[in-house]
Enzyme design. Structure first.
Site: not given
Length: 240
Positions: A54-55, A81, A133, A146, A150, A181
């Site tokens: 769990n980062v 990632n 991203s 987000y 990023k 992707i």
């Protein structure tokens, strides 16, 4: 001879999606891969070892790091990632949506790299690859949280490329900024929307996880020995 023979690689968010593709690419090139994730691996490979991570848990990250060093003696490659989305227009975005994305996508990258970066510096070499991203480069409606994380990852990349190369250490830090992707998330999107996304690119198609994985392999290997502090856009020539 594999391009990563004898290397120890850590990949966060390695249980599926882009993390899975990168882990398999590295493992097939001879690396021993530790795939950290909240969930169990959705695949198997003799060179890939799944490990709970769990980062956002600082103490848990420290234990994760120490367990790898204790078992394998070193870390040569780190791929940051792990990431999430909690989309909303800014006027409607809650504190919870903002904070959770910041904690995982930005602070989570910091939590692990502040341990592994100095470790690589002390060892004299290493490659860190941060997954940013296209949204971090161009921004996107409904993704302020987000986009902020990023874009922040790109700033961290350039900073760490300077910091971890101090005192002559051959530690390289780069970022990959993928476009749309075809991971499991996009497989749930209606085809008409996928066609719209594809039309935004010069190549008129969506990317495949393996194309990001091959870019990561290049940056992790000696083929990219003179590349650091860079963001590689892998987006098919996307126009936002």
């Amino acid at each position: 001879m594999g391009k990563l023979n004898g290397k120890i690689a850590v990949i966060t968010g390695g249980a599926k999606g882009l993390g899975q593709a990168i882990a398999l690419e590295f493992a097939n090139e001879g690396a021993t891969v530790i795939a950290g994730d909240l969930g169990e691996l959705t695949y198997s490979h003799p060179n890939v070892h799944g490990k709970y991570l769990n980062v956002t848990d600082v103490l848990g990250v420290e234990k994760f790091y120490q367990s790898i060093v204790d078992e394998f003696g070193k870390i040569d490659i780190l791929v940051n990632n792990a990431g999430i989305t909690k989309d909303s227009m800014t006027r409607k975005m809650t504190d919870e949506q903002w904070n959770l994305v910041i904690d995982v996508n930005l602070k989570g990258v910091f939590n692990l790299t502040r341990l592994i970066g100095p470790h690589m510096q002390a060892n004299g070499s290493g490659s860190i690859i941060n997954i940013s991203s296209v949204v971090g480069v161009f921004g996107n409606i409904g993704q302020a949280n987000y986009a902020a994380t990023k874009a922040g990852v790109i700033g961290l990349t350039m900073t760490w490329a300077k910091e971890f190369a101090l005192k002559g250490a051959n530690v390289r830090v780069n970022a990959i900024a993928p476009g749309y992707i075809m991971t499991d998330i996009l497989k749930t999107v209606p085809q008409d929307l996928l066609d719209k996304f594809a039309a935004l690119t010069m190549l008129n198609r969506l990317g495949q996880p393996e194309e990001i994985a091959k870019t990561a392999l290049f940056l992790a290997s000696d083929d990219a020995s003179y590349i650091t502090g860079q963001t590689i856009n892998v987006n098919g020539g996307m126009r936002l």
